[in-house]
Design a protein around this motif. Structure first.
Motif, PDB file in Angstrom:
ATOM      1  N   LEU A  49       0.931  -1.071   0.241  1.00  0.00           N
ATOM      2  CA  LEU A  49       0.053   0.163  -0.103  1.00  0.00           C
ATOM      3  C   LEU A  49       0.693   0.859   0.054  1.00  0.00           C
ATOM      4  O   LEU A  49       0.556   2.583  -0.809  1.00  0.00           O
ATOM      5  CB  LEU A  49      -0.887   0.061   0.930  1.00  0.00           C
ATOM      6  CG  LEU A  49      -2.451   0.529   1.321  1.00  0.00           C
ATOM      7  CD1 LEU A  49      -2.672   0.633   0.028  1.00  0.00           C
ATOM      8  CD2 LEU A  49      -3.027   0.739   2.780  1.00  0.00           C
ATOM      9  N   SER A  50       2.245   1.423   0.849  1.00  0.00           N
ATOM     10  CA  SER A  50       2.531   2.461   0.323  1.00  0.00           C
ATOM     11  C   SER A  50       3.287   2.873  -0.622  1.00  0.00           C
ATOM     12  O   SER A  50       3.715   4.036  -1.272  1.00  0.00           O
ATOM     13  CB  SER A  50       4.027   2.142   2.021  1.00  0.00           C
ATOM     14  OG  SER A  50       4.811   1.380   1.594  1.00  0.00           O
ATOM     15  N   LYS A  51       3.749   1.834  -1.351  1.00  0.00           N
ATOM     16  CA  LYS A  51       4.848   1.677  -2.783  1.00  0.00           C
ATOM     17  C   LYS A  51       3.075   2.372  -3.267  1.00  0.00           C
ATOM     18  O   LYS A  51       3.247   3.324  -4.395  1.00  0.00           O
ATOM     19  CB  LYS A  51       4.909   0.069  -3.435  1.00  0.00           C
ATOM     20  CG  LYS A  51       6.373  -0.023  -2.241  1.00  0.00           C
ATOM     21  CD  LYS A  51       6.640  -1.551  -2.795  1.00  0.00           C
ATOM     22  CE  LYS A  51       7.748  -1.766  -2.733  1.00  0.00           C
ATOM     23  NZ  LYS A  51       7.915  -3.192  -2.788  1.00  0.00           N
ATOM     24  N   GLU A  52       2.092   1.641  -3.789  1.00  0.00           N
ATOM     25  CA  GLU A  52       0.844   2.484  -4.351  1.00  0.00           C
ATOM     26  C   GLU A  52       0.695   3.867  -4.129  1.00  0.00           C
ATOM     27  O   GLU A  52       0.541   4.860  -4.857  1.00  0.00           O
ATOM     28  CB  GLU A  52      -0.005   1.669  -3.868  1.00  0.00           C
ATOM     29  CG  GLU A  52       0.186   0.199  -5.027  1.00  0.00           C
ATOM     30  CD  GLU A  52      -0.660   0.552  -5.996  1.00  0.00           C
ATOM     31  OE1 GLU A  52      -0.774   1.055  -7.005  1.00  0.00           O
ATOM     32  OE2 GLU A  52      -0.086  -0.380  -6.483  1.00  0.00           O
ATOM     33  N   LEU A  53       0.844   4.360  -2.390  1.00  0.00           N
ATOM     34  CA  LEU A  53       0.424   5.688  -2.097  1.00  0.00           C
ATOM     35  C   LEU A  53       1.817   6.684  -2.214  1.00  0.00           C
ATOM     36  O   LEU A  53       1.684   7.867  -2.026  1.00  0.00           O
ATOM     37  CB  LEU A  53       0.130   5.840  -0.821  1.00  0.00           C
ATOM     38  CG  LEU A  53      -1.485   4.762  -0.267  1.00  0.00           C
ATOM     39  CD1 LEU A  53      -1.891   5.074   0.826  1.00  0.00           C
ATOM     40  CD2 LEU A  53      -2.407   5.946  -1.807  1.00  0.00           C
ATOM     41  N   ASN A  54       2.725   5.917  -2.898  1.00  0.00           N
ATOM     42  CA  ASN A  54       4.361   7.292  -2.873  1.00  0.00           C
ATOM     43  C   ASN A  54       4.412   7.291  -1.486  1.00  0.00           C
ATOM     44  O   ASN A  54       5.212   8.884  -1.269  1.00  0.00           O
ATOM     45  CB  ASN A  54       4.272   7.692  -4.057  1.00  0.00           C
ATOM     46  CG  ASN A  54       5.925   8.183  -3.851  1.00  0.00           C
ATOM     47  OD1 ASN A  54       7.141   7.437  -3.781  1.00  0.00           O
ATOM     48  ND2 ASN A  54       5.967   9.511  -4.652  1.00  0.00           N
ATOM     49  N   THR A  55       4.291   6.093  -0.193  1.00  0.00           N
ATOM     50  CA  THR A  55       4.608   6.947   0.788  1.00  0.00           C
ATOM     51  C   THR A  55       5.472   6.592   1.388  1.00  0.00           C
ATOM     52  O   THR A  55       6.018   5.015   1.527  1.00  0.00           O
ATOM     53  CB  THR A  55       3.570   7.805   1.567  1.00  0.00           C
ATOM     54  OG1 THR A  55       3.553   8.456   2.856  1.00  0.00           O
ATOM     55  CG2 THR A  55       2.326   6.862   1.592  1.00  0.00           C
ATOM     56  N   SER A  56       5.697   6.803   2.988  1.00  0.00           N
ATOM     57  CA  SER A  56       6.065   5.491   3.817  1.00  0.00           C
ATOM     58  C   SER A  56       5.076   5.180   4.898  1.00  0.00           C
ATOM     59  O   SER A  56       4.558   5.615   4.979  1.00  0.00           O
ATOM     60  CB  SER A  56       7.171   6.204   5.082  1.00  0.00           C
ATOM     61  OG  SER A  56       5.872   7.177   5.747  1.00  0.00           O
ATOM     62  N   THR A  57       5.562   3.011   5.443  1.00  0.00           N
ATOM     63  CA  THR A  57       4.374   2.620   5.813  1.00  0.00           C
ATOM     64  C   THR A  57       4.100   3.659   7.604  1.00  0.00           C
ATOM     65  O   THR A  57       3.249   2.860   7.856  1.00  0.00           O
ATOM     66  CB  THR A  57       4.926   1.560   5.991  1.00  0.00           C
ATOM     67  OG1 THR A  57       6.679   1.735   6.783  1.00  0.00           O
ATOM     68  CG2 THR A  57       5.373   0.356   5.282  1.00  0.00           C
ATOM     69  N   ASN A  58       4.898   4.441   7.714  1.00  0.00           N
ATOM     70  CA  ASN A  58       4.518   4.395   8.926  1.00  0.00           C
ATOM     71  C   ASN A  58       3.872   5.759   9.196  1.00  0.00           C
ATOM     72  O   ASN A  58       2.869   6.041  10.260  1.00  0.00           O
ATOM     73  CB  ASN A  58       6.258   5.720   9.415  1.00  0.00           C
ATOM     74  CG  ASN A  58       6.762   4.754   9.698  1.00  0.00           C
ATOM     75  OD1 ASN A  58       6.549   3.758  10.789  1.00  0.00           O
ATOM     76  ND2 ASN A  58       8.189   4.609   9.738  1.00  0.00           N
ATOM     77  N   ASN A  59       3.277   6.550   7.877  1.00  0.00           N
ATOM     78  CA  ASN A  59       2.670   7.370   7.644  1.00  0.00           C
ATOM     79  C   ASN A  59       1.299   7.254   7.653  1.00  0.00           C
ATOM     80  O   ASN A  59       0.012   7.166   8.080  1.00  0.00           O
ATOM     81  CB  ASN A  59       2.605   8.172   6.446  1.00  0.00           C
ATOM     82  CG  ASN A  59       3.478   9.046   6.136  1.00  0.00           C
ATOM     83  OD1 ASN A  59       4.441   9.511   7.459  1.00  0.00           O
ATOM     84  ND2 ASN A  59       4.442  10.017   5.214  1.00  0.00           N
ATOM     85  N   ILE A  60       1.034   5.951   6.999  1.00  0.00           N
ATOM     86  CA  ILE A  60      -0.059   4.858   6.767  1.00  0.00           C
ATOM     87  C   ILE A  60      -0.732   4.344   7.807  1.00  0.00           C
ATOM     88  O   ILE A  60      -2.244   4.967   8.406  1.00  0.00           O
ATOM     89  CB  ILE A  60       0.088   3.813   5.544  1.00  0.00           C
ATOM     90  CG1 ILE A  60       0.348   4.446   4.533  1.00  0.00           C
ATOM     91  CG2 ILE A  60      -1.282   3.327   5.822  1.00  0.00           C
ATOM     92  CD1 ILE A  60       0.756   3.235   2.936  1.00  0.00           C
ATOM     93  N   SER A  61       0.196   4.017   8.496  1.00  0.00           N
ATOM     94  CA  SER A  61       0.321   3.351   9.725  1.00  0.00           C
ATOM     95  C   SER A  61      -0.577   4.530  10.723  1.00  0.00           C
ATOM     96  O   SER A  61      -1.830   4.684  11.844  1.00  0.00           O
ATOM     97  CB  SER A  61       1.081   3.070  11.047  1.00  0.00           C
ATOM     98  OG  SER A  61       1.506   1.912  10.335  1.00  0.00           O
ATOM     99  N   TRP A  62      -0.266   5.610  10.604  1.00  0.00           N
ATOM    100  CA  TRP A  62      -0.306   6.457  11.421  1.00  0.00           C
ATOM    101  C   TRP A  62      -2.123   7.800  11.746  1.00  0.00           C
ATOM    102  O   TRP A  62      -2.722   7.536  12.038  1.00  0.00           O
ATOM    103  CB  TRP A  62       1.022   8.216  11.221  1.00  0.00           C
ATOM    104  CG  TRP A  62       0.053   8.955  12.489  1.00  0.00           C
ATOM    105  CD1 TRP A  62       0.640   9.094  14.065  1.00  0.00           C
ATOM    106  CD2 TRP A  62      -0.650  10.273  11.911  1.00  0.00           C
ATOM    107  NE1 TRP A  62       0.608  10.128  14.516  1.00  0.00           N
ATOM    108  CE2 TRP A  62      -0.563  11.542  12.930  1.00  0.00           C
ATOM    109  CE3 TRP A  62      -1.512  10.508  11.012  1.00  0.00           C
ATOM    110  CZ2 TRP A  62      -1.447  12.121  12.963  1.00  0.00           C
ATOM    111  CZ3 TRP A  62      -2.298  11.802  10.816  1.00  0.00           C
ATOM    112  CH2 TRP A  62      -2.317  12.204  12.436  1.00  0.00           C
ATOM    113  N   LEU A  63      -1.770   7.417   9.978  1.00  0.00           N
ATOM    114  CA  LEU A  63      -3.819   7.512   9.516  1.00  0.00           C
ATOM    115  C   LEU A  63      -3.979   6.810   9.272  1.00  0.00           C
ATOM    116  O   LEU A  63      -4.792   7.016  10.392  1.00  0.00           O
ATOM    117  CB  LEU A  63      -2.755   7.576   7.983  1.00  0.00           C
ATOM    118  CG  LEU A  63      -4.592   7.810   7.414  1.00  0.00           C
ATOM    119  CD1 LEU A  63      -5.296   9.378   7.459  1.00  0.00           C
ATOM    120  CD2 LEU A  63      -4.222   8.083   5.651  1.00  0.00           C
ATOM    121  N   LEU A  64      -3.848   5.683   9.391  1.00  0.00           N
ATOM    122  CA  LEU A  64      -4.866   4.529  10.176  1.00  0.00           C
ATOM    123  C   LEU A  64      -5.494   4.295  11.442  1.00  0.00           C
ATOM    124  O   LEU A  64      -6.739   4.652  12.025  1.00  0.00           O
ATOM    125  CB  LEU A  64      -4.737   2.872   9.607  1.00  0.00           C
ATOM    126  CG  LEU A  64      -4.473   2.735   8.333  1.00  0.00           C
ATOM    127  CD1 LEU A  64      -3.996   1.441   7.689  1.00  0.00           C
ATOM    128  CD2 LEU A  64      -5.996   3.244   7.475  1.00  0.00           C
TER     129      LEU A  64
END
Length: 372
Positions: free
Chosen positions: A286-301
């Motif tokens: 998911l992080s690759k698809e959104l071009n962001t870090s896994t930490n950013n996605i985890s924080w968002l969720l």
């Protein structure tokens, strides 16, 4: 010399099975190889202990005492290897985790002591043994060994607990490794309980549970070797999750325009592109698809959607399944087929997710829709 009986036959079968599994596991070429090497070593330790159990009553003497003394060192090695195996199997660390040397200090001290006994002559050792001169040593060795293994077992359970949390944060599906390791640790816990009771019976004259003895432990080991080896050979390659070595304090990692863009892109990816239909979707994907870090996605969720990655993705999958039911697709396809088409990778994961999100079973939910 005592004759060989049924118990000895069972032990011999365990030894041969353990050696076979140890060699086979070490030759398997998959991502689990670093962990399988440790498991192979654990199985060989179990086999060596079984060999000692078979021959000790029949070849007792000074020479065998010397050999057995060194073999007992294995009880101090088992605990660290157990922890290392679970850590290598479940967590992605580069390089692979290696147990620090100081964990093997008790084993080293044990070897040093029994090396010192080599300076005794055969006659001197016979006198010491006959007078019970090593009884206190045996007590100390077994006490320390027992405590050591219980501590490492507790550490292994804690590691499994961390993994369960990390898996939900990184994977959108459940791996069978949780079930395997739960069984694996439960089996070892049973041995620890039997060992504690046998220890109390022998050293503390605790006879209330006299029917539980060291013999029961030895007879259980071959069965455990077979079951663990069987599951290990069938174990597919495991997606190992990253190990967070320190807790991070929740903070405003994302805000303003950056946060809104990420929320919008994530929603587009889920609603329009339906990336959740990939039944092996990971946080890294998911992080690759959104071009962001896994930490950013985890924080968002965690902070905006108030859920884990696992729960977030499977909510969409459940809604996809319900949409198929509302279209009447269940009249032409099985529930399992529809769940797989909705992105789930197994029946157990689907049932677990559906129950958690809808607080109902899929079959009952369908009946409710049909009667409403």
């Amino acid at each position: 010399m005592d004759s060989f009986g049924i118990v000895d036959l069972l032990l011999f079968l365990g030894i041969s099975q353990g050696v076979f599994l140890a060699i086979t596991l070490s030759l398997l070429h998959n991502k689990n190889k670093p962990a399988n090497r440790i498991l192979s070593f654990i199985l060989l330790i179990a086999c060596l202990m079984l060999v000692g159990r078979v021959f000790y009553p029949r070849f007792s003497g000074v020479l065998f005492f010397r050999i057995a003394g060194f073999v007992d060192t294995l009880i101090f090695i088992f605990g660290p290897l157990l922890y290392t195996y679970i850590r290598r199997l479940t967590f992605n660390e580069s390089p692979s985790y290696k147990t620090p040397w100081y964990h093997f200090i008790p084993a080293f001290l044990h070897v040093v002591f029994f090396s010192w006994t080599l300076f005794y002559t055969r006659e001197e050792l016979q006198i010491i043994i006959s007078e019970g001169g090593f009884n206190f040593v045996y007590f100390i060795v077994e006490t320390v060994g027992l405590i050591s293994n219980v501590v490492y077992l507790a550490k292994s359970y804690h590691l499994l607990s961390i993994y369960k949390t990390a898996e939900k944060a990184n994977l959108s599906y459940s791996q069978k490794v949780q079930i395997f390791l739960s069984f694996f640790l439960f089996g070892i816990s049973v041995f620890m309980i039997l060992w504690i009771i046998s220890y109390a019976n022998y050293f503390m004259r605790f006879k209330e549970l006299h029917f539980i003895s060291y013999h029961l432990i030895w007879m259980s080991i071959p069965v455990f070797i077979y079951i663990v080896g069987f599951f290990s050979l069938k174990q597919p390659e495991i997606f190992r999750v990253p190990l967070s070595k320190k807790k991070t304090v929740s903070k405003e990692r994302l805000n303003g325009e950056e946060l809104e863009i990420l929320k919008k892109n994530l929603e587009d990816l889920m609603v329009n592109k339906k990336i959740y239909l990939n039944n092996e979707l990971t946080l890294k994907d998911l992080s690759k698809e959104l071009n962001t870090s896994t930490n950013n996605i985890s924080w968002l969720l965690n902070n905006i959607h108030q859920c884990s990655f696992y729960d977030y993705v499977n909510t969409y999958r459940v809604q996809e399944f319900i949409s198929k039911i509302q279209k009447g697709e269940h009249f032409n396809h099985t529930i399992l087929a529809l769940s797989l088409d909705s992105g789930f990778n197994s029946k157990s994961t689907f049932n677990k997710a559906f129950k958690m999100i809808k607080n109902d079973t899929p079959s009952n939910y369908i009946k409710t829709l049909q009667t409403s």
